[in-house]
Write a protein that holds these residues in place. Sequence first.
Motif, PDB file in Angstrom:
ATOM      1  N   ASP A   1       1.154   3.789   1.842  1.00 48.25           N
ATOM      2  CA  ASP A   1       1.753   4.352   2.945  1.00 48.25           C
ATOM      3  C   ASP A   1       2.481   3.480   3.891  1.00 48.25           C
ATOM      4  OD1 ASP A   1       0.115   2.262   3.873  1.00 48.25           O
ATOM      5  OD2 ASP A   1      -1.205   3.405   5.126  1.00 48.25           O
TER       6      ASP A   1
ATOM      7  N   LYS B   1      -4.683   9.051   5.656  1.00 50.22           N
ATOM      8  CA  LYS B   1      -3.284   9.159   6.195  1.00 50.22           C
ATOM      9  C   LYS B   1      -3.030   9.948   6.776  1.00 50.22           C
ATOM     10  CE  LYS B   1      -3.841   4.944   4.193  1.00 50.22           C
ATOM     11  NZ  LYS B   1      -4.304   4.541   3.037  1.00 50.22           N
TER      12      LYS B   1
ATOM     13  N   ASP C   1       1.080  -1.296  -0.274  1.00 54.51           N
ATOM     14  CA  ASP C   1       0.134   0.028  -0.060  1.00 54.51           C
ATOM     15  C   ASP C   1       1.193   0.993   0.577  1.00 54.51           C
ATOM     16  OD1 ASP C   1      -2.359  -1.787  -0.169  1.00 54.51           O
ATOM     17  OD2 ASP C   1      -2.506  -1.476   2.342  1.00 54.51           O
TER      18      ASP C   1
END
Length: 731
Positions: A308, A625, A306
């Motif tokens: 992040d 995020k 992902d």
Amino acid sequence: MGDKSNLPLFETKSANNRFIFRLYTLSIFISICFIFYFRIHHLPESKTAEKLAWLGAFFSELWFAFYWFLTIIVRWNPSYRQTFKDRLSQRYEGDFPGIDIFVCTADPVIEPPTMVINTVLSIMAYNYPPEKMSIYLSDDGGSDLTFYALLESSQFSKKWLPFCRKFNVEPRSPEAYFRSAVEPLNDCLLSTELSSIKNLYEDMKKRIETVAELGRIPDDIRKQHKGFLEWDTVLSQRDHQTILQIVIDGRDPMAVDSEEQPLPTLVYLAREKRPQYNHHFKAGAMNALIRVSSRISNAPIILNVDCDMYSNNMDSVRDVLCFFMDEENGDEIGFIQFPQTFDNLTTNDLYSSSFDVINKVELHGMDNNGGPPYIGTGCFHRRETLCGRKYRRGSKSESLKWDHHQRIQDSASVLEETCKPLASCGYEENTEWGKEMGLKYGCPVEDVLTGFAIHCRGWRSIYFNPERKGFLGVAPTTLLQSLVQHKRWTEGDLQIFLSQYCPLLYGHGKIPLKLQLSYCVYLLWAANCLASLYYVTIPSLCLLRGISLFPKVSSQWSYPFIYTIMATSTCSAGEFVWCGGTLRGWWNDQRIWLYKRTASYFFAFFDNILRLLGTSKSAFVITAKVADNDVSKRYERELMEFGAPSPMFTILTTLAWLNALSFIGVLLKLAVHGQTPDQLAMQIILCGLLVCVNQPLYEGIFLRKDKGKMPTSVAYKSAAYALVACSLAYV
Ligand SMILES: O=c1ccn([C@@H]2O[C@H](COP(=O)(O)OP(=O)(O)O[C@H]3O[C@H](CO)[C@@H](O)[C@H](O)[C@H]3O)[C@@H](O)[C@H]2O)c(=O)[nH]1
Ligand SMILES: [Mn+2]
């Protein structure tokens, strides 16, 4: 010296000292039997309310016992893996396979482009031959800002990769590295190069952020790359053609860094989106990537991260090859999962996001039972397992041989054009994509479902949790985000359990029973809500009515209850601390455990019922995020964040009120009537514990003035609900 060439590339160790654990298990088992004996033999005969409440407690306990049994299965025999990278490089250094790395992003606002490119850069800097790596960024946000950031990072990588190599730095996400790097005192060279690369990075970051604030790409930048022309025909994030740009073509002799070393291939992909087509969220993105990459690089190994989750360990690819390339046991391995670990946790892990116990205990146990599930990010697959191939015992895999780059002669722009149709909306119609090919569709946890199907096709998986973490990501920083994320996961998990892919049915005969049961630990998370809700409401309400659900503390029957609670709590606290947590962290964990079970799991359960009745469709709520400054500050101070009104908070607050009222009510009652609490003592303690665990919530209602306090509307509404419940119980 013996022949070293047949030493294994990895080793598996079992945990020792299981005797005490097994003794503990046995003692709890016996204790549970006593509890059930008590429940059956002391069933109240008289009043219906009492009988019903008693039966409810009995069924809740039956459920807890069953679930406890599942958690024992994943703890029974953990195994730990170790790799031998030196043996790997001695034997195979020149023959490494190619690897395709998929980074997924979906929204330039909640997943800021600087974060995305930090992940990309950390991956480009793997200690692995760059000509064998291709990195694909899938942008479901279809954003030219993200594309621009990727262009910038491709330029920056020309300096960053040599810097990483030269000084052997870790981690290789620039942001994370600069955050932790200390100014070297006695290394002049490093010191000057560090400050110069840091300046370069800060400049780049500033440029990207300026453009992001502006909200569009200025004309002078647009002119610099043909790729921006693609956005001329983009109608919106959800309505555009496929955008595919090979930003760095690794085959190009000019694609080199500042030290003339080759660069990895870097590709930007925003698959086609049209409002009339279901795009299947991340699963759809991954399947488009599988097809597009099969034409561009077709590497036999695929890593999925992902956006992040940056790589925190430059050797992960080599670690993984130690498993895949092991001559003895490598062929049956379908995927290798790293734990999800995070670098934004607070000391006492306020929202219990670390998953430390899962990562350090349960998944090791599941590894021994047949392999961990695929949990989305930090997972290396064989391409063939993702594409639906079955594993046949004894078949020697040739799949790691790789010469695609030599075979494909087309220029980058020809490749771009021929690949675009592979990422179009219509491509998958009437195909097996989303069913037997690629990641499966229709489930909010596409990863777990896909991994399960891979297990059922005969592959095993490996859980690899090295000392230096492979990947570090961003955990939710507010209570609501955390609850919503869990709701998505547990909803998807339960959906699998209730579908044709229920591990107990579909897995029967395909995977070992212990693996089927291990899957159930996670797939049945949401199902915990009923018993938990019962246990935190009815015993407290019964207090008001004077109904006793537990034995007198002075009677022997209280021993099994007390022993079970004390022993399992001590064990769980011990496990938590052993995994690196603090005692306060454990207490926080208990609170979040309660909140998840009564809010997230409850909604997840409820939504599954609605789905089965055909009235609801599951969606994928992307986890934010980034948080604004205020929120981040409160997070760092470990102040629980409420702030926004949400039905989840209404449930939690109602339960908190309900227990506070019951607790005060029963104490008053006892004082007025001058009774001894013997008969109700255990219930009072349970209720008192619930009040204690809810302390931050009461503070959020009564004491706090900041923006993160409990919204007044929620506080009032919940108080009214709780009052109604308590008065009904009282009269
Ligand atoms: O339409 C979408 C939605 C999400 N994503 C990406 O999927 C990833 C995961 O989304 P996130 O909101 O961060 O969810 P998490 O709950 O943190 O993700 C975990 O749980 C998901 C399943 O619910 C898995 O897909 C993830 O890999 C796993 O890390 C992110 O990179 C997103 O960019 C897409 O590419 N397209
Ligand atoms: Mn995430």
